[in-house]
Design an enzyme around this catalytic site. Structure first.
Site, mmCIF file in Angstrom:
data_model
loop_
_atom_site.group_PDB
_atom_site.id
_atom_site.type_symbol
_atom_site.label_atom_id
_atom_site.label_comp_id
_atom_site.label_asym_id
_atom_site.label_seq_id
_atom_site.Cartn_x
_atom_site.Cartn_y
_atom_site.Cartn_z
ATOM 1 N N ASP A 143 2.287 -1.738 -4.407
ATOM 2 C CA ASP A 143 0.898 -1.281 -4.292
ATOM 3 C C ASP A 143 0.084 -1.995 -5.363
ATOM 4 O O ASP A 143 0.627 -2.431 -6.385
ATOM 5 C CB ASP A 143 0.799 0.246 -4.473
ATOM 6 N N GLY B 271 -0.044 5.152 -1.030
ATOM 7 C CA GLY B 271 -1.059 5.892 -0.291
ATOM 8 C C GLY B 271 -0.497 7.045 0.526
ATOM 9 O O GLY B 271 0.672 7.434 0.380
ATOM 10 N N GLN B 272 -1.361 7.582 1.399
ATOM 11 C CA GLN B 272 -0.988 8.784 2.160
ATOM 12 C C GLN B 272 0.213 8.532 3.060
ATOM 13 O O GLN B 272 1.150 9.341 3.102
ATOM 14 C CB GLN B 272 -2.184 9.263 3.000
ATOM 15 N N ARG C 287 -2.077 -0.435 -7.222
ATOM 16 C CA ARG C 287 -2.027 0.456 -8.389
ATOM 17 C C ARG C 287 -0.581 0.890 -8.600
ATOM 18 O O ARG C 287 0.150 1.139 -7.639
ATOM 19 C CB ARG C 287 -2.951 1.668 -8.197
ATOM 20 N N LYS D 64 -10.092 -3.373 12.182
ATOM 21 C CA LYS D 64 -8.935 -2.911 12.953
ATOM 22 C C LYS D 64 -8.820 -3.669 14.275
ATOM 23 O O LYS D 64 -7.725 -4.066 14.682
ATOM 24 C CB LYS D 64 -9.013 -1.397 13.183
ATOM 25 N N TYR E 48 -14.726 -0.802 9.010
ATOM 26 C CA TYR E 48 -13.300 -0.471 9.140
ATOM 27 C C TYR E 48 -12.824 -0.745 10.570
ATOM 28 O O TYR E 48 -11.789 -1.379 10.784
ATOM 29 C CB TYR E 48 -13.114 0.993 8.766
ATOM 30 N N GLY F 54 0.824 -1.215 0.000
ATOM 31 C CA GLY F 54 0.000 0.000 0.000
ATOM 32 C C GLY F 54 0.852 1.256 0.000
ATOM 33 O O GLY F 54 0.459 2.295 0.540
HETATM 34 P P1 NAD Z 1 -4.418 5.130 1.690
HETATM 35 O O1 NAD Z 1 -5.833 4.808 1.349
HETATM 36 O O2 NAD Z 1 -3.904 6.484 1.414
HETATM 37 O O3 NAD Z 1 -3.461 4.095 0.981
HETATM 38 C C1 NAD Z 1 -3.740 2.714 0.958
HETATM 39 C C2 NAD Z 1 -3.055 2.123 -0.248
HETATM 40 O O4 NAD Z 1 -3.394 0.730 -0.289
HETATM 41 C C3 NAD Z 1 -3.505 2.731 -1.585
HETATM 42 O O5 NAD Z 1 -2.379 3.225 -2.302
HETATM 43 C C4 NAD Z 1 -4.185 1.587 -2.310
HETATM 44 O O6 NAD Z 1 -3.939 1.586 -3.708
HETATM 45 C C5 NAD Z 1 -3.550 0.379 -1.651
HETATM 46 N N1 NAD Z 1 -4.363 -0.836 -1.732
HETATM 47 C C6 NAD Z 1 -5.693 -0.970 -1.632
HETATM 48 N N2 NAD Z 1 -6.049 -2.261 -1.788
HETATM 49 C C7 NAD Z 1 -4.890 -2.951 -1.970
HETATM 50 C C8 NAD Z 1 -4.581 -4.313 -2.193
HETATM 51 N N3 NAD Z 1 -5.551 -5.251 -2.256
HETATM 52 N N4 NAD Z 1 -3.293 -4.678 -2.326
HETATM 53 C C9 NAD Z 1 -2.317 -3.751 -2.289
HETATM 54 N N5 NAD Z 1 -2.538 -2.436 -2.107
HETATM 55 C C10 NAD Z 1 -3.822 -2.061 -1.948
HETATM 56 O O7 NAD Z 1 -4.234 4.733 3.232
HETATM 57 P P2 NAD Z 1 -3.186 5.317 4.272
HETATM 58 O O8 NAD Z 1 -3.785 6.531 4.859
HETATM 59 O O9 NAD Z 1 -1.833 5.370 3.707
HETATM 60 O O10 NAD Z 1 -3.289 4.198 5.416
HETATM 61 C C11 NAD Z 1 -2.389 3.120 5.503
HETATM 62 C C12 NAD Z 1 -2.742 2.301 6.737
HETATM 63 O O11 NAD Z 1 -2.765 3.158 7.889
HETATM 64 C C13 NAD Z 1 -4.132 1.648 6.694
HETATM 65 O O12 NAD Z 1 -4.090 0.413 7.376
HETATM 66 C C14 NAD Z 1 -4.990 2.617 7.472
HETATM 67 O O13 NAD Z 1 -6.102 1.971 8.047
HETATM 68 C C15 NAD Z 1 -4.028 3.079 8.537
HETATM 69 N N6 NAD Z 1 -4.395 4.359 9.128
HETATM 70 C C16 NAD Z 1 -4.382 5.505 8.384
HETATM 71 C C17 NAD Z 1 -4.774 6.705 8.965
HETATM 72 C C18 NAD Z 1 -4.778 8.006 8.204
HETATM 73 O O14 NAD Z 1 -5.275 9.023 8.717
HETATM 74 N N7 NAD Z 1 -4.233 8.068 7.001
HETATM 75 C C19 NAD Z 1 -5.162 6.725 10.314
HETATM 76 C C20 NAD Z 1 -5.199 5.541 11.021
HETATM 77 C C21 NAD Z 1 -4.781 4.357 10.434
HETATM 78 N N1 SER Z 2 -7.937 8.600 9.221
HETATM 79 C C1 SER Z 2 -8.579 7.318 9.266
HETATM 80 C C2 SER Z 2 -9.979 7.392 8.739
HETATM 81 O O1 SER Z 2 -10.572 8.438 8.890
HETATM 82 C C3 SER Z 2 -8.601 6.803 10.683
HETATM 83 O O2 SER Z 2 -8.193 5.509 10.689
HETATM 84 O O3 SER Z 2 -10.445 6.408 8.224
#
Ligand code: NAD
Ligand code: SER
Length: 321
Positions: free
Chosen positions: A34, A11-12, A36, A147, A143, A8
């Site tokens: 990833d 992503g962010q 994509r 988790k 979600y 992944g």
């Molecule tokens: P994001 O949505 O920005 O990125 C997720 C990435 O996963 C994307 O690039 C997507 O293309 C990829 N993806 C989706 N399905 C996939 C698959 N089957 N195989 C491979 N890649 C796949 O998410 P993020 O914000 O970078 O979050 C990453 C992790 O951190 C997640 O587990 C999320 O729950 C956790 N998290 C994020 C936040 C936040 O605020 N960003 C907060 C709490 C927890």
């Molecule tokens: N930033 C995330 C969401 O809003 C928290 O896991 O889904």
């Protein structure tokens, strides 16, 4: 930790974590993957090795871990809260189907594994302020269900098989490098871009909705520090509460207005995302992370806003009242 694979990664979080790991370990030591494939100019492709990978395909993951000789996996692939509520069955398939595959490969290949949890692992019955490290976890979103189940599954693989699993309950994350992926806390990123584009933002959460937040450099550092921490000290290895600041849309709007006095903030509440936000904590107690591996955030609201504008730029026209 010498050679890592990140799922992944486009992503962010991945966009900044991959860069931080490459800065620390060397470009070739970090394999970004990833579902994509980003453009060739995207930092995670231009700056080092990249491979397309669906995290639910354990065989493909295993082959990449072997060929890259990875010792640590950062498993970021997931669907976030708002997307997960619109496609709950797919959220279960990706979040849990992916995690069990990654855990199995981690067990077979003896690699360490970082998996993020979230404030979403809590629910409406959880004490809100402060939310203790160990407390009621009955989330009301798919979600959140994935988790909590993920935290427990990672604990299981550690106690049953000795896999070195570790994780953080991240709050909402604010960053400038990559857009958020469809969560409830996305407003806290969108607001900066709209403030700069048009001088106004319409928040989908109500003015006084308080949630924990963190700036991405702290989030990335937390993941790396946790994976480097002395395992003997980690009692809560898969689910550390971590936080840096407590924001409401109104409070963040005020901090933005200090830089852009003409900025206007209004509200058009989205009932789905408001219900999700209302089920999450107001303030996490992160004392276990501080005690067990020395967690401490570096950015508060003012320094985060300052740094966001330093990276995104502040048009002169918007500075004038
Ligand atoms: P994001 O949505 O920005 O990125 C997720 C990435 O996963 C994307 O690039 C997507 O293309 C990829 N993806 C989706 N399905 C996939 C698959 N089957 N195989 C491979 N890649 C796949 O998410 P993020 O914000 O970078 O979050 C990453 C992790 O951190 C997640 O587990 C999320 O729950 C956790 N998290 C994020 C936040 C936040 O605020 N960003 C907060 C709490 C927890
Ligand atoms: N930033 C995330 C969401 O809003 C928290 O896991 O889904």
């Amino acid at each position: 930790m010498k050679r890592t694979l990140v799922t992944g990664a486009a992503g962010q979080i991945g966009t900044e974590l991959v860069q931080a790991l490459r800065d620390q370990l060397g470009d070739e030591a970090v394999l970004a993957t990833d579902l994509r494939t980003p453009d060739p100019g995207h930092a995670i492709r231009a700056g080092g090795p990249f491979a397309a990978l669906d995290c639910t395909d354990g065989s493909a993951l295993q082959a990449l871990i072997r060929s890259h000789r990875a010792d640590t996996v950062f498993h970021l692939a997931a669907l976030l809260s708002a997307v997960g509520e619109s496609r709950p069955q797919e959220a279960w398939r990706v979040n849990m189907g992916g995690l069990i595959e990654v855990l199995e490969v981690a067990r077979q290949e003896e690699v360490a594994l970082f998996t993020p949890s979230s404030i979403a692992a809590f629910g409406p019955d959880t004490p809100r302020d402060p939310t203790p490290q160990d407390t009621i976890q009955r989330p009301s979103t798919m979600y959140g269900v994935t988790k909590v189940a993920g935290e427990l599954l990672c604990d299981y693989y550690h106690t049953r098989y000795g896999v070195d699993t570790r994780g953080l309950r991240y709050p909402g994350l604010i960053s400038h490098s990559a857009p958020p992926g469809g969560g409830t806390t996305d407003y806290a990123v969108e607001i900066f871009h709209r403030a700069l584009d048009s001088g106004r933002y319409t928040s989908f959460l109500a003015a006084d909705t308080q949630l924990d937040m963190m700036y991405m450099p702290d989030a990335v550092r937390a993941a790396i520090e946790l994976m480097e921490a002395d395992p003997e000290r980690l009692e809560h290895r898969n689910a550390f509460n971590v936080t840096a600041m407590q924001l409401t849309p109104a409070r963040l709007g005020e901090a933005i207005r200090a830089h852009l006095p003409a900025f206007t903030l209004d509200y058009d509440v989205d009932p789905v995302r408001q219900r999700i936000a209302d089920s999450w904590p107001d303030r996490l107690d992160d004392s276990a992370a501080r005690a067990e591996w020395g967690w401490s955030p570096r950015y508060d609201l003012d320094s985060m806003v300052e740094d966001m504008f330093a990276h995104l730029g502040t048009p002169q026209s918007l500075r004038q009242e």
